[in-house]
Scaffold this motif. Structure first.
Motif, PDB file in Angstrom:
ATOM      1  N   PHE A 303      49.755  44.434  50.469  1.00 17.04           N
ATOM      2  CA  PHE A 303      48.686  44.345  51.452  1.00 17.04           C
ATOM      3  C   PHE A 303      47.533  45.249  51.006  1.00 17.04           C
ATOM      4  CE2 PHE A 303      52.737  43.534  53.410  1.00 17.04           C
ATOM      5  CZ  PHE A 303      52.517  42.428  54.212  1.00 17.04           C
ATOM      6  N   ARG A 304      46.326  44.684  50.956  1.00 15.23           N
ATOM      7  CA  ARG A 304      45.170  45.446  50.487  1.00 15.23           C
ATOM      8  C   ARG A 304      43.897  44.984  51.185  1.00 15.23           C
ATOM      9  NH1 ARG A 304      42.446  41.992  46.773  1.00 15.23           N
ATOM     10  NH2 ARG A 304      43.793  40.317  45.976  1.00 15.23           N
ATOM     11  N   LYS A 305      42.885  45.828  51.112  1.00 18.67           N
ATOM     12  CA  LYS A 305      41.589  45.458  51.667  1.00 18.67           C
ATOM     13  C   LYS A 305      41.022  44.263  50.912  1.00 18.67           C
ATOM     14  CE  LYS A 305      40.428  50.321  52.575  1.00 18.67           C
ATOM     15  NZ  LYS A 305      39.490  51.408  52.211  1.00 18.67           N
ATOM     16  N   THR A 306      40.298  43.429  51.622  1.00 21.09           N
ATOM     17  CA  THR A 306      39.713  42.248  50.988  1.00 21.09           C
ATOM     18  C   THR A 306      38.364  42.541  50.346  1.00 21.09           C
ATOM     19  OG1 THR A 306      38.740  41.610  53.114  1.00 21.09           O
ATOM     20  CG2 THR A 306      40.858  40.636  52.539  1.00 21.09           C
ATOM     21  N   ILE A 307      37.847  43.754  50.514  1.00 22.37           N
ATOM     22  CA  ILE A 307      36.548  44.081  49.930  1.00 22.37           C
ATOM     23  C   ILE A 307      36.638  44.055  48.414  1.00 22.37           C
ATOM     24  CG2 ILE A 307      35.875  45.485  51.903  1.00 22.37           C
ATOM     25  CD1 ILE A 307      36.523  47.956  50.271  1.00 22.37           C
ATOM     26  N   LYS A 308      35.478  43.991  47.745  1.00 25.68           N
ATOM     27  CA  LYS A 308      35.447  43.933  46.294  1.00 25.68           C
ATOM     28  C   LYS A 308      36.107  45.163  45.687  1.00 25.68           C
ATOM     29  CE  LYS A 308      33.070  40.104  45.936  1.00 25.68           C
ATOM     30  NZ  LYS A 308      33.631  38.892  45.312  1.00 25.68           N
ATOM     31  N   ASN A 309      36.867  44.944  44.651  1.00 21.55           N
ATOM     32  CA  ASN A 309      37.576  46.028  43.990  1.00 21.55           C
ATOM     33  C   ASN A 309      36.630  46.822  43.094  1.00 21.55           C
ATOM     34  OD1 ASN A 309      39.539  47.509  42.314  1.00 21.55           O
ATOM     35  ND2 ASN A 309      41.007  46.185  43.350  1.00 21.55           N
ATOM     36  N   GLN A 310      36.807  48.134  43.076  1.00 25.47           N
ATOM     37  CA  GLN A 310      35.969  48.992  42.258  1.00 25.47           C
ATOM     38  C   GLN A 310      36.609  49.306  40.897  1.00 25.47           C
ATOM     39  OE1 GLN A 310      32.893  49.689  43.432  1.00 25.47           O
ATOM     40  NE2 GLN A 310      33.520  48.346  45.115  1.00 25.47           N
ATOM     41  N   VAL A 311      37.796  48.758  40.665  1.00 24.33           N
ATOM     42  CA  VAL A 311      38.509  49.005  39.420  1.00 24.33           C
ATOM     43  C   VAL A 311      38.033  48.029  38.352  1.00 24.33           C
ATOM     44  CG1 VAL A 311      40.802  49.155  38.375  1.00 24.33           C
ATOM     45  CG2 VAL A 311      40.477  49.796  40.764  1.00 24.33           C
ATOM     46  N   ALA A 312      38.081  48.452  37.095  1.00 20.44           N
ATOM     47  CA  ALA A 312      37.699  47.567  35.995  1.00 20.44           C
ATOM     48  C   ALA A 312      38.569  46.312  36.012  1.00 20.44           C
ATOM     49  CB  ALA A 312      37.853  48.295  34.669  1.00 20.44           C
ATOM     50  N   PRO A 313      38.002  45.139  35.767  1.00 20.92           N
ATOM     51  CA  PRO A 313      38.777  43.891  35.819  1.00 20.92           C
ATOM     52  C   PRO A 313      39.896  43.886  34.790  1.00 20.92           C
ATOM     53  CG  PRO A 313      36.602  43.518  34.877  1.00 20.92           C
ATOM     54  CD  PRO A 313      36.591  44.902  35.432  1.00 20.92           C
ATOM     55  N   LYS A 314      41.066  43.402  35.226  1.00 20.25           N
ATOM     56  CA  LYS A 314      42.247  43.372  34.371  1.00 20.25           C
ATOM     57  C   LYS A 314      43.030  42.086  34.618  1.00 20.25           C
ATOM     58  CE  LYS A 314      43.107  48.407  34.549  1.00 20.25           C
ATOM     59  NZ  LYS A 314      42.073  48.738  35.564  1.00 20.25           N
ATOM     60  N   ILE A 315      43.763  41.654  33.592  1.00 22.79           N
ATOM     61  CA  ILE A 315      44.747  40.580  33.717  1.00 22.79           C
ATOM     62  C   ILE A 315      46.071  41.134  33.213  1.00 22.79           C
ATOM     63  CG2 ILE A 315      45.471  38.297  32.933  1.00 22.79           C
ATOM     64  CD1 ILE A 315      42.533  37.566  32.615  1.00 22.79           C
ATOM     65  N   LEU A 316      47.098  41.097  34.068  1.00 20.03           N
ATOM     66  CA  LEU A 316      48.404  41.644  33.710  1.00 20.03           C
ATOM     67  C   LEU A 316      49.439  40.523  33.696  1.00 20.03           C
ATOM     68  CD1 LEU A 316      48.471  44.926  35.859  1.00 20.03           C
ATOM     69  CD2 LEU A 316      47.724  44.642  33.492  1.00 20.03           C
ATOM     70  N   ILE A 317      50.209  40.453  32.608  1.00 21.54           N
ATOM     71  CA  ILE A 317      51.285  39.475  32.470  1.00 21.54           C
ATOM     72  C   ILE A 317      52.519  40.215  31.988  1.00 21.54           C
ATOM     73  CG2 ILE A 317      52.050  37.319  31.418  1.00 21.54           C
ATOM     74  CD1 ILE A 317      49.163  36.650  30.821  1.00 21.54           C
ATOM     75  N   GLY A 318      53.570  40.208  32.779  1.00 21.48           N
ATOM     76  CA  GLY A 318      54.808  40.851  32.376  1.00 21.48           C
ATOM     77  C   GLY A 318      55.513  40.042  31.296  1.00 21.48           C
ATOM     78  N   GLN A 319      56.221  40.728  30.423  1.00 23.39           N
ATOM     79  CA  GLN A 319      56.950  40.069  29.337  1.00 23.39           C
ATOM     80  C   GLN A 319      58.440  40.011  29.659  1.00 23.39           C
ATOM     81  OE1 GLN A 319      55.269  38.664  26.827  1.00 23.39           O
ATOM     82  NE2 GLN A 319      53.386  39.417  27.779  1.00 23.39           N
ATOM     83  N   LEU A 320      59.090  38.978  29.185  1.00 22.95           N
ATOM     84  CA  LEU A 320      60.529  38.834  29.360  1.00 22.95           C
ATOM     85  C   LEU A 320      61.259  39.392  28.139  1.00 22.95           C
ATOM     86  CD1 LEU A 320      60.553  35.217  30.780  1.00 22.95           C
ATOM     87  CD2 LEU A 320      61.186  37.264  32.033  1.00 22.95           C
ATOM     88  N   THR A 321      62.445  39.925  28.374  1.00 22.50           N
ATOM     89  CA  THR A 321      63.234  40.446  27.259  1.00 22.50           C
ATOM     90  C   THR A 321      63.739  39.317  26.379  1.00 22.50           C
ATOM     91  OG1 THR A 321      65.185  40.456  28.705  1.00 22.50           O
ATOM     92  CG2 THR A 321      63.939  42.502  28.525  1.00 22.50           C
TER      93      THR A 321
END
Length: 398
Positions: A303-321
């Motif tokens: 759960f998070r605020k819907t306002i624009k994020n101030q963090v640098a844009p990122k794309i995260l993809i977890g890897q499988l073993t």
């Protein structure tokens, strides 16, 4: 005279609400722990030293993220609860340690984060597990469920032959709980429904039916209207440290919840994180010798605020073993997390060589169902890139 009468009819509901608010405050017995614009966390002392934690979420100001583990096996035709038994896929999702999930969520959304809870039931305790019941993630039904404790032809207990499962549906305006039809898929099969989970009405939970309603850790959820206009804008989540399901549901009733109350994964898996108070309730081991992987869970709600994020844009993809190859002409779920609103592109590579443009442009909503029309080989990888800035990307190694 007519003007006066009309004025009284207009003012009466307002005055009544004001009088009720002054004479009875259902939250007066709760201690406020954290509040932001659109969300609040409260604590209530229960008998025998037990505790309850209440989250009040205003969906007009708070966004809900479904945080799902990576696909380890698609489980083709293993779904039991979506559009007919054994007619849909029921993937095995990698289970993620709760602390790692919280760190990733904070990395993406920083000060906008309010809380995280665990969500879907699961009954397989390996590194990857199928979910018990269907969920819909940003417009895509990603699991048909696989529980033996539900209305299937041969359930593990006859009580579950004819129960009615419930669906919690939400968007950025309201939430509602309704009957779920596993033959038609309603309401998950409706285009207007983007996010939903299927689960038990609290009174049908196996802990109540098969385990004599024992006191335990539970999370129950209801919805509540705030402004008097049709539609429930508030999601109320009650997390109890040690109480029965009846007692947990009764706490929501006393707060004004009148409709159905559902329960999500609880017991030793119960997890409640708050950005100001940290880990409040964490998944517990039953004994020191137990496999610590029990603290890894496949499905969370953030759960998070819907306002624009101030963090640098990122794309995260977890890897499988283990390497999991998509199969030709069979559906495969590509899952990722990002923190921006612009679209993404999805491409298949072999080293520097482009093999296939899976999607030149699609929403950055974290899910894409891909049906490969070619054979995918080990060593290929899927790259998800920001459509505006190709330097922002994440790779899934196959």
């Amino acid at each position: 005279m007519n003007v006066v009468i009309n004025l009284l009819f207009f003012l009466l509901p307002i005055l009544s609400s004001f009088w009720i608010a002054q004479t009875f405050n259902p939250l007066s017995s709760y201690q406020p722990l954290h509040a932001i614009d659109g969300a609040a966390l409260y604590k209530k002392e229960l008998p025998n030293g037990n505790e309850a934690y209440l989250q009040v979420i205003d969906l007009r100001k708070i966004h809900i993220d479904q945080i799902i583990g990576k696909v380890d096996n698609m489980g083709i035709n293993e779904g039991k609860y979506y559009q007919g038994e054994s007619k849909y896929y029921s993937p095995f999702f990698k289970r993620h340690l709760f602390s790692e999930v919280a760190e990733e969520y904070k990395k993406l959304y920083s000060n906008n984060v309010f809380s995280i809870i665990n969500c879907s039931f699961f009954e397989q305790y390996e590194s990857s597990t199928q979910l018990s019941f269907p969920i819909k993630l940003n417009g895509v039904v990603i699991s048909g469920g696989n529980s033996p404790y539900g209305p299937i032809k041969q359930p593990k207990d006859k009580y579950y032959s004819n129960i009615r499962l419930k669906a919690l549906v939400w968007d950025n305006k309201q939430a509602y709980i309704t009957d779920y039809n596993q033959v038609s898929g309603v309401p998950l099969n409706q285009n207007r429904v983007k996010n939903a989970i299927v689960t038990y009405r609290y009174s049908d939970h196996p802990a109540k039916i098969l385990a004599q309603n024992q006191a335990n850790k539970y999370q129950v959820i209801g919805t509540l209207d705030k402004d008097g206009v049709k539609g429930d804008e508030l999601l109320l989540i009650m997390t109890v440290n040690k109480a029965t399901l009846d007692e947990a549901a009764d706490l929501l009733r006393k707060l004004g919840v009148k409709g159905d109350i559902i329960t999500v994964d609880g017991g030793r898996s119960t997890y409640l994180f708050n950005s100001q108070n940290g880990n409040i309730i964490v998944p517990q081991l039953s004994n020191p010798q137990e496999n610590p992987a029990f603290r890894n869970l496949p499905h969370y709600l953030g759960f998070r605020k819907t306002i624009k994020n101030q963090v640098a844009p990122k794309i995260l993809i977890g890897q499988l073993t283990a390497k999991v190859l998509p199969k030709k002409d069979q559906p495969y779920l590509i899952l990722w997390r990002d923190n921006f609103d612009s679209d993404v592109s999805i491409k298949l590579y072999d080293g520097n060589k482009l093999i296939q443009n899976i999607s030149s442009r699609t929403a950055s909503d974290g899910v894409y169902e891909w049906i490969p029309r070619i054979s995918v080989e080990e060593g290929y990888f899927i790259r998800i890139s920001s459509w505006k800035d190709r330097n922002i990307f994440g790779d899934l190694q196959l």
